[in-house]
Write an enzyme that holds these catalytic residues in place. Structure first.
Site, PDB file in Angstrom:
ATOM      1  N   ASP A 239      34.050  40.182  96.270  1.00 38.73           N
ATOM      2  CA  ASP A 239      34.837  39.232  97.059  1.00 38.73           C
ATOM      3  C   ASP A 239      33.897  38.591  98.074  1.00 38.73           C
ATOM      4  O   ASP A 239      32.908  39.193  98.487  1.00 38.73           O
ATOM      5  CB  ASP A 239      35.983  39.947  97.785  1.00 38.73           C
ATOM      6  CG  ASP A 239      37.094  38.991  98.181  1.00 38.73           C
ATOM      7  OD1 ASP A 239      38.206  39.128  97.646  1.00 38.73           O
ATOM      8  OD2 ASP A 239      36.852  38.096  99.026  1.00 38.73           O
TER       9      ASP A 239
ATOM     10  N   TYR B  33      42.939  21.876  93.400  1.00 38.03           N
ATOM     11  CA  TYR B  33      43.664  23.087  92.960  1.00 38.03           C
ATOM     12  C   TYR B  33      44.259  22.848  91.572  1.00 38.03           C
ATOM     13  O   TYR B  33      44.089  23.666  90.650  1.00 38.03           O
ATOM     14  CB  TYR B  33      44.766  23.416  93.982  1.00 38.03           C
ATOM     15  CG  TYR B  33      45.346  24.805  93.818  1.00 38.03           C
ATOM     16  CD1 TYR B  33      44.687  25.929  94.309  1.00 38.03           C
ATOM     17  CD2 TYR B  33      46.565  25.001  93.167  1.00 38.03           C
ATOM     18  CE1 TYR B  33      45.218  27.212  94.165  1.00 38.03           C
ATOM     19  CE2 TYR B  33      47.103  26.278  93.022  1.00 38.03           C
ATOM     20  CZ  TYR B  33      46.433  27.376  93.523  1.00 38.03           C
ATOM     21  OH  TYR B  33      46.952  28.643  93.371  1.00 38.03           O
TER      22      TYR B  33
ATOM     23  N   VAL C 127      53.302  33.732  95.472  1.00 41.95           N
ATOM     24  CA  VAL C 127      53.131  35.186  95.584  1.00 41.95           C
ATOM     25  C   VAL C 127      52.955  35.547  97.061  1.00 41.95           C
ATOM     26  O   VAL C 127      52.171  34.904  97.771  1.00 41.95           O
ATOM     27  CB  VAL C 127      51.870  35.665  94.822  1.00 41.95           C
ATOM     28  CG1 VAL C 127      51.750  37.183  94.878  1.00 41.95           C
ATOM     29  CG2 VAL C 127      51.880  35.180  93.381  1.00 41.95           C
TER      30      VAL C 127
ATOM     31  N   LYS D 250      43.145  24.727  88.146  1.00 38.80           N
ATOM     32  CA  LYS D 250      44.122  25.613  87.497  1.00 38.80           C
ATOM     33  C   LYS D 250      44.479  25.127  86.087  1.00 38.80           C
ATOM     34  O   LYS D 250      44.833  25.930  85.216  1.00 38.80           O
ATOM     35  CB  LYS D 250      45.367  25.768  88.379  1.00 38.80           C
ATOM     36  CG  LYS D 250      45.095  26.485  89.707  1.00 38.80           C
ATOM     37  CD  LYS D 250      44.497  27.885  89.506  1.00 38.80           C
ATOM     38  CE  LYS D 250      44.434  28.706  90.774  1.00 38.80           C
ATOM     39  NZ  LYS D 250      43.754  30.001  90.586  1.00 38.80           N
TER      40      LYS D 250
HETATM   41  N1  NAD Z   1      49.599  33.375  96.374  1.00 39.48           N
HETATM   42  C1  NAD Z   1      50.158  32.488  95.588  1.00 39.48           C
HETATM   43  O1  NAD Z   1      51.230  31.940  95.904  1.00 39.48           O
HETATM   44  C2  NAD Z   1      49.538  32.148  94.261  1.00 39.48           C
HETATM   45  C3  NAD Z   1      50.329  31.502  93.293  1.00 39.48           C
HETATM   46  C4  NAD Z   1      49.762  31.188  92.057  1.00 39.48           C
HETATM   47  C5  NAD Z   1      48.444  31.530  91.806  1.00 39.48           C
HETATM   48  N2  NAD Z   1      47.703  32.145  92.778  1.00 39.48           N
HETATM   49  C6  NAD Z   1      46.329  32.488  92.445  1.00 39.48           C
HETATM   50  O2  NAD Z   1      46.208  33.899  92.466  1.00 39.48           O
HETATM   51  C7  NAD Z   1      44.855  34.275  92.732  1.00 39.48           C
HETATM   52  C8  NAD Z   1      44.822  35.369  93.781  1.00 39.48           C
HETATM   53  O3  NAD Z   1      45.330  34.855  95.012  1.00 39.48           O
HETATM   54  P1  NAD Z   1      46.112  35.752  96.095  1.00 39.48           P
HETATM   55  O4  NAD Z   1      47.500  35.298  96.096  1.00 39.48           O
HETATM   56  O5  NAD Z   1      45.796  37.184  95.892  1.00 39.48           O
HETATM   57  O6  NAD Z   1      45.431  35.191  97.455  1.00 39.48           O
HETATM   58  P2  NAD Z   1      44.451  35.903  98.508  1.00 39.48           P
HETATM   59  O7  NAD Z   1      43.976  34.814  99.394  1.00 39.48           O
HETATM   60  O8  NAD Z   1      45.125  37.062  99.132  1.00 39.48           O
HETATM   61  O9  NAD Z   1      43.269  36.484  97.597  1.00 39.48           O
HETATM   62  C9  NAD Z   1      42.261  35.672  97.066  1.00 39.48           C
HETATM   63  C10 NAD Z   1      40.933  36.401  97.215  1.00 39.48           C
HETATM   64  O10 NAD Z   1      39.888  35.569  96.683  1.00 39.48           O
HETATM   65  C11 NAD Z   1      38.778  35.651  97.571  1.00 39.48           C
HETATM   66  N3  NAD Z   1      37.895  34.490  97.457  1.00 39.48           N
HETATM   67  C12 NAD Z   1      38.132  33.229  97.904  1.00 39.48           C
HETATM   68  N4  NAD Z   1      37.050  32.450  97.703  1.00 39.48           N
HETATM   69  C13 NAD Z   1      36.120  33.243  97.104  1.00 39.48           C
HETATM   70  C14 NAD Z   1      34.788  33.015  96.668  1.00 39.48           C
HETATM   71  N5  NAD Z   1      34.181  31.812  96.832  1.00 39.48           N
HETATM   72  N6  NAD Z   1      34.117  34.030  96.087  1.00 39.48           N
HETATM   73  C15 NAD Z   1      34.705  35.259  95.943  1.00 39.48           C
HETATM   74  N7  NAD Z   1      35.957  35.534  96.360  1.00 39.48           N
HETATM   75  C16 NAD Z   1      36.651  34.535  96.937  1.00 39.48           C
HETATM   76  C17 NAD Z   1      39.419  35.741  98.946  1.00 39.48           C
HETATM   77  O11 NAD Z   1      38.529  36.210  99.948  1.00 39.48           O
HETATM   78  C18 NAD Z   1      40.593  36.656  98.700  1.00 39.48           C
HETATM   79  O12 NAD Z   1      40.284  38.017  98.887  1.00 39.48           O
HETATM   80  C19 NAD Z   1      44.149  32.977  93.127  1.00 39.48           C
HETATM   81  O13 NAD Z   1      43.391  32.489  92.035  1.00 39.48           O
HETATM   82  C20 NAD Z   1      45.294  32.032  93.443  1.00 39.48           C
HETATM   83  O14 NAD Z   1      44.940  30.676  93.283  1.00 39.48           O
HETATM   84  C21 NAD Z   1      48.226  32.468  93.979  1.00 39.48           C
END
Ligand code: NAD
Length: 276
Positions: free
Chosen positions: A37, A172, A205, A176
């Site tokens: 991360d 985004y 989420v 995606k």
């Molecule tokens: N939360 C939502 O509503 C949602 C909905 C649909 C999809 N997603 C996708 O789910 C995935 C996980 O997201 P989440 O909800 O756990 O959010 P989150 O922000 O809690 O976790 C994302 C993690 O990715 C890490 N990260 C960001 N940039 C990075 C980089 N350059 N290198 C390495 N790590 C990096 C962050 O530090 C974080 O720990 C993402 O791909 C997000 O786009 C999230």
């Protein structure tokens, strides 16, 4: 016997949110974990990203299940760094079976979303970053001769023309959708090696990505779009999934139960993508 007993999983964005949930559940089901991360903020993102303490918390939670976990602070844009970390980690743990390309940012809120750089950042982290995570893993999956399973985390924004056209949101949406293309091509070329590749498409989420001040302010200032964010299925948790809901679907895909699922865009979205 766990559902992924004795396997090794490689996970990006493992410090918190969905990445942590996947790591802990896969460990509970018998897998060892390799994860990284960035543990640092991104100037084009209006909310804080993870910290090293978050990564340490993931390590502690996995170790509670008596499984091994190797981690590193690494940026998903650092292709050479990821390759080197993965190569040494697989040498140490002896195999690789599962890849979860999960790291992501939401450059779709705050004033930052109007910068052109927010578009490029979205693509760099969530499209190029997915390539950087999966590409070095493929030789290890093939070398095991046991097949494998790769899951790329997309979004409902990877299936629908979401948003209002600002550069951050366009980045985004582009990233995606882009990972669906990677998934389809990899699913075809890797099928003969019994390596399956799928995308998951969650609706909102409850993770730090949307549980933050910048997202709350965005919703407050754009109340008119709230209706377009509603999921058809009633949900107890303020209309949001829990990270564990996405983990449940991923566990299905990477376990024996998903052995004939490949090349699929799998929604976990309470009907959002299907709504008119
Ligand atoms: N939360 C939502 O509503 C949602 C909905 C649909 C999809 N997603 C996708 O789910 C995935 C996980 O997201 P989440 O909800 O756990 O959010 P989150 O922000 O809690 O976790 C994302 C993690 O990715 C890490 N990260 C960001 N940039 C990075 C980089 N350059 N290198 C390495 N790590 C990096 C962050 O530090 C974080 O720990 C993402 O791909 C997000 O786009 C999230």
């Amino acid at each position: 016997m766990g559902r992924v007993e004795g396997k090794v999983a490689f996970i990006s964005g493992v410090a918190r949110g969905q990445g942590r949930s996947h790591a802990v559940r896969l460990a509970e089901e018998g897998a060892d974990i390799i994860g990284f991360d960035v543990c640092a903020d991104n100037p084009d993102v209006a909310y804080p990203l993870s910290r090293e303490e978050d990564l340490q918390e993931t390590v502690a939670l996995v170790e509670k299940h008596d499984r091994r976990i190797l981690t590193k602070v690494l940026d998903v844009r650092d292709a050479a760094g990821i390759r080197s970390f993965l190569d040494t980690s697989v040498a140490e743990l002896g195999r690789l079976d599962i890849v979860l390309a999960n790291a992501g940012i939401m450059p779709t809120v705050g004033e930052e979303r109007f910068r052109e750089s927010a578009f490029h950042e979205g693509v760099a982290v969530m499209l190029n970053g997915v390539f950087n995570t999966v590409e070095p893993a493929i030789p290890h999956l093939k070398a095991g001769g046991r097949g494998g399973s790769i899951v790329l985390t997309s979004s409902t924004a990877g299936l629908k023309g979401t948003g209002q056209g600002d550069p951050g949101t366009m980045g985004y949406v582009a990233a995606k959708h882009g990972v669906v293309g990677l998934m389809r091509a990899w699913a075809n070329v890797l099928a003969k090696d019994l390596i399956r590749v799928n995308t998951v498409h969650p609706t909102g989420v409850a993770s730090p990505m949307i549980l933050n001040d910048a997202f709350a302010k965005y919703v407050e200032e754009n109340m008119d779009i709230l209706d377009t964010l509603q999921n058809p299925l009633p949900m107890p948790n303020n209309g949001m999934l829990l990270p564990s809901d996405v983990t449940d679907t991923i566990l299905h895909l990477v376990s024996e139960a998903g052995r004939y699922v490949t090349g699929s865009t799998v929604t976990v979205d309470a009907g959002f993508s299907n709504r008119v």
